[in-house]
Design an enzyme around this catalytic site. Sequence first.
Site, PDB file in Angstrom:
ATOM      1  N   ASP A  59      40.658  22.897  43.187  1.00  0.00           N
ATOM      2  CA  ASP A  59      40.625  21.640  43.942  1.00  0.00           C
ATOM      3  C   ASP A  59      40.614  20.420  43.024  1.00  0.00           C
ATOM      4  OD1 ASP A  59      37.193  21.113  44.307  1.00  0.00           O
ATOM      5  OD2 ASP A  59      37.984  23.000  43.581  1.00  0.00           O
ATOM      6  N   ASP A  60      39.818  20.453  41.949  1.00  0.00           N
ATOM      7  CA  ASP A  60      39.788  19.311  41.030  1.00  0.00           C
ATOM      8  C   ASP A  60      41.120  19.147  40.304  1.00  0.00           C
ATOM      9  OD1 ASP A  60      37.255  18.444  41.628  1.00  0.00           O
ATOM     10  OD2 ASP A  60      36.289  19.538  40.007  1.00  0.00           O
TER      11      ASP A  60
ATOM     12  N   TYR B 127      15.874  52.516  42.155  1.00  0.00           N
ATOM     13  CA  TYR B 127      16.065  51.154  41.636  1.00  0.00           C
ATOM     14  C   TYR B 127      16.653  50.227  42.693  1.00  0.00           C
ATOM     15  CZ  TYR B 127      15.620  53.467  37.091  1.00  0.00           C
ATOM     16  OH  TYR B 127      15.175  54.206  36.034  1.00  0.00           O
TER      17      TYR B 127
ATOM     18  N   LYS C 260      44.908  27.743  42.820  1.00  0.00           N
ATOM     19  CA  LYS C 260      44.252  28.776  42.032  1.00  0.00           C
ATOM     20  C   LYS C 260      42.737  28.614  42.086  1.00  0.00           C
ATOM     21  CE  LYS C 260      42.610  27.751  38.583  1.00  0.00           C
ATOM     22  NZ  LYS C 260      41.440  27.488  37.716  1.00  0.00           N
ATOM     23  N   THR C 261      42.002  29.664  42.312  1.00  0.00           N
ATOM     24  CA  THR C 261      40.557  29.752  42.061  1.00  0.00           C
ATOM     25  C   THR C 261      40.050  31.066  42.640  1.00  0.00           C
ATOM     26  OG1 THR C 261      38.350  28.913  42.559  1.00  0.00           O
ATOM     27  CG2 THR C 261      40.062  28.311  44.092  1.00  0.00           C
ATOM     28  N   ILE C 262      39.362  31.838  41.817  1.00  0.00           N
ATOM     29  CA  ILE C 262      38.822  33.096  42.336  1.00  0.00           C
ATOM     30  C   ILE C 262      37.716  32.832  43.350  1.00  0.00           C
ATOM     31  CG2 ILE C 262      39.412  34.354  40.225  1.00  0.00           C
ATOM     32  CD1 ILE C 262      36.375  34.461  39.629  1.00  0.00           C
ATOM     33  N   ASP C 263      37.103  31.640  43.308  1.00  0.00           N
ATOM     34  CA  ASP C 263      36.005  31.340  44.237  1.00  0.00           C
ATOM     35  C   ASP C 263      36.458  31.315  45.693  1.00  0.00           C
ATOM     36  OD1 ASP C 263      34.419  31.142  42.040  1.00  0.00           O
ATOM     37  OD2 ASP C 263      33.992  29.009  42.221  1.00  0.00           O
TER      38      ASP C 263
ATOM     39  N   GLY D 214      39.299  27.336  35.159  1.00  0.00           N
ATOM     40  CA  GLY D 214      38.940  28.712  34.834  1.00  0.00           C
ATOM     41  C   GLY D 214      40.054  29.700  35.148  1.00  0.00           C
TER      42      GLY D 214
ATOM     43  N   MET E 195      30.078  35.453  41.051  1.00  0.00           N
ATOM     44  CA  MET E 195      30.666  34.126  40.897  1.00  0.00           C
ATOM     45  C   MET E 195      30.875  33.450  42.245  1.00  0.00           C
ATOM     46  SD  MET E 195      33.388  33.579  37.858  1.00  0.00           S
ATOM     47  CE  MET E 195      32.743  33.106  36.250  1.00  0.00           C
ATOM     48  N   GLY E 196      30.785  32.134  42.223  1.00  0.00           N
ATOM     49  CA  GLY E 196      30.936  31.325  43.423  1.00  0.00           C
ATOM     50  C   GLY E 196      29.974  30.168  43.376  1.00  0.00           C
ATOM     51  N   ARG E 197      30.339  29.120  42.633  1.00  0.00           N
ATOM     52  CA  ARG E 197      29.425  27.996  42.388  1.00  0.00           C
ATOM     53  C   ARG E 197      29.132  27.222  43.670  1.00  0.00           C
ATOM     54  NH1 ARG E 197      28.050  23.910  38.498  1.00  0.00           N
ATOM     55  NH2 ARG E 197      26.675  22.513  39.645  1.00  0.00           N
TER      56      ARG E 197
ATOM     57  N   TYR F  74      32.719  36.912  34.567  1.00  0.00           N
ATOM     58  CA  TYR F  74      33.903  36.966  33.711  1.00  0.00           C
ATOM     59  C   TYR F  74      34.652  38.290  33.837  1.00  0.00           C
ATOM     60  CZ  TYR F  74      32.183  32.662  31.676  1.00  0.00           C
ATOM     61  OH  TYR F  74      31.765  31.368  31.506  1.00  0.00           O
ATOM     62  N   GLU F  75      33.951  39.318  34.319  1.00  0.00           N
ATOM     63  CA  GLU F  75      34.618  40.625  34.478  1.00  0.00           C
ATOM     64  C   GLU F  75      35.813  40.557  35.417  1.00  0.00           C
ATOM     65  OE1 GLU F  75      30.175  41.460  33.840  1.00  0.00           O
ATOM     66  OE2 GLU F  75      31.436  39.967  34.818  1.00  0.00           O
TER      67      GLU F  75
ATOM     68  N   ARG G  87      39.783  22.364  30.784  1.00  0.00           N
ATOM     69  CA  ARG G  87      39.192  21.623  31.896  1.00  0.00           C
ATOM     70  C   ARG G  87      39.288  20.104  31.723  1.00  0.00           C
ATOM     71  NH1 ARG G  87      36.541  24.937  35.369  1.00  0.00           N
ATOM     72  NH2 ARG G  87      35.973  27.023  34.640  1.00  0.00           N
TER      73      ARG G  87
END
Length: 553
Positions: free
Chosen positions: A177-178, A245, A204-207, A83, A252-254, A427-428, A147
């Site tokens: 990592d993968d 409200y 690399k990974t935004i997570d 990603g 994000m963060g699987r 995705y933002e 991927r």
Amino acid sequence: MKTVSALQKARYGYQPKLPAVLADNQPQDIVINFGEPTSAIADQVELEKLFKNTYGKPEALFQKGSNPDAGKKLRVGIILSGGQAPGGHNVIAGLYDGIKKGNKDSVVLGFKGGPSGLIDGDYVEITDSFMDEYRNTGGFDMIGSGRTKIETPEQYAASVATAEKLDLDAVVIIGGDDSNTNAALLAERFLELGKKTRVIGVPKTIDGDLKNQQIETSFGFDTACKTYSELIGNIGRDANSAKKYWHFIKLMGRSASHIALECALQTQPNICLISEEVEAKQLTLRAITDDICRVIAKRAENKENFGVVLIPEGLVEFIPEMKALIAELNDTMAGHQEEFNGLANFAARKDWLKSHLTSASYETFASLPEAIAAQFLADRDPHGNVQVSRIETEKLLASMVEERLAVMKKEGSYKGTFSSYTHFFGYEGRCAFPSNFDADYCYALGYTAFLLIASGVTGYLSSVRNLTAPAAQWTAGGIPLTMMMNMEQRHGSKKPVIRKALVELDGKPFLEFAAHRDEWAVNTSYLFPGAIQYYGPSEVCDLTTKTIRLERC
């Protein structure tokens, strides 16, 4: 050059900062200094057998010295894998500039569409004019990403053939990592076959789940968190303006909750769920719902019928009964995929599951709102698993909270009003203009990757450290990819993988959050980070995340 926005044009001219050892010396005057041999974080015996040529290599640090090989002509391929994350283009720029500084006749090839570009031999040569269109910009659109995993004998053979055909001295894989596990396996394969092509990884990974003592952060995390925090701050201010409200925001963060935690530290929401804590405490969906309702009821007593709730993307996989349901669905549907796909509608599928799931898991499934339950049965990922990112956990929680509050109102334990909005920020943040930190960090990672190649090593991950200091004080080097590995069960067998870094519940970032969350829950304490700043005082423009500052203090 293509038509660009004013900001993009201005960013083209930004010159990323480098660690002093890289900025103040020619490549030929920078030498690698090796430390002690390393070992994997676990499963050392198995990993040493799998990585006979690359296991146990020492850590590397660059310092002033003599390295004539840095002036040799090189041919290097580069791959963007997985990603998108802000700063990827600057990794390519740092690599490109370093290689050209070493020898102007060196060549950089960008493999198109991720690892499949290496397999298929689909590439483009990167030139000065091509590179200049993408400096300091977000996205991976320069060469695209993908991927694909290089894992079959045919894929390895095709990758080796491409490297030989193009006479590559090295391949640089920019990924998580993968992807970097794949880099380690590819490095080992090239050495097994006696090929000259070396392999270097870039974290690399935004997570934020690719990190350890040697990799202080993965690139893109800083920009993504600042982007999401700006939006959360805007919503917090809007909530405090309208005062009517509750906003449920999925982030994000699987596998890890680093983004949710960092955004909580930056914005101080009323509630932030941390998946790792939910798992550690074995909190059920009902328990989570009740906890949220207690905060809502308490705020209602103060006439504050509004609030902000942050939810990690992968939360459902950490809730015990949901985790069990997902595992059963994956196993059951994998064994009866054709039969299941032939069922006419949701009602038929639900009825079919009643006789194929355990009673506990079916009860969990049946308790879900139909729209959410259907998401558990939607198209599977390439491995046949539930696509957790497509499950609207934010809507599930908002719905369950609303139902529970209605019961509490009848019981007299809740006297407020409740109205909710749901959001998913994902995705933002993946392709935002990189912050100055990520622009600098990525450029340094790319330049460091070049020096690792020029130093003759393979199977290493580019490492730039001391990141809470000014860039000039950063250090540059590399760590062996095998050092970050363990063995994990994947698709029925044990596989070598780089271990994901989850939120540590005894770590300083979580403890800082835990020390204040009860206050933030009841008192409106929102912070408003605002937009990412690219120009101005360094203490504003070059600021790192709160996570890394707390971890490194």
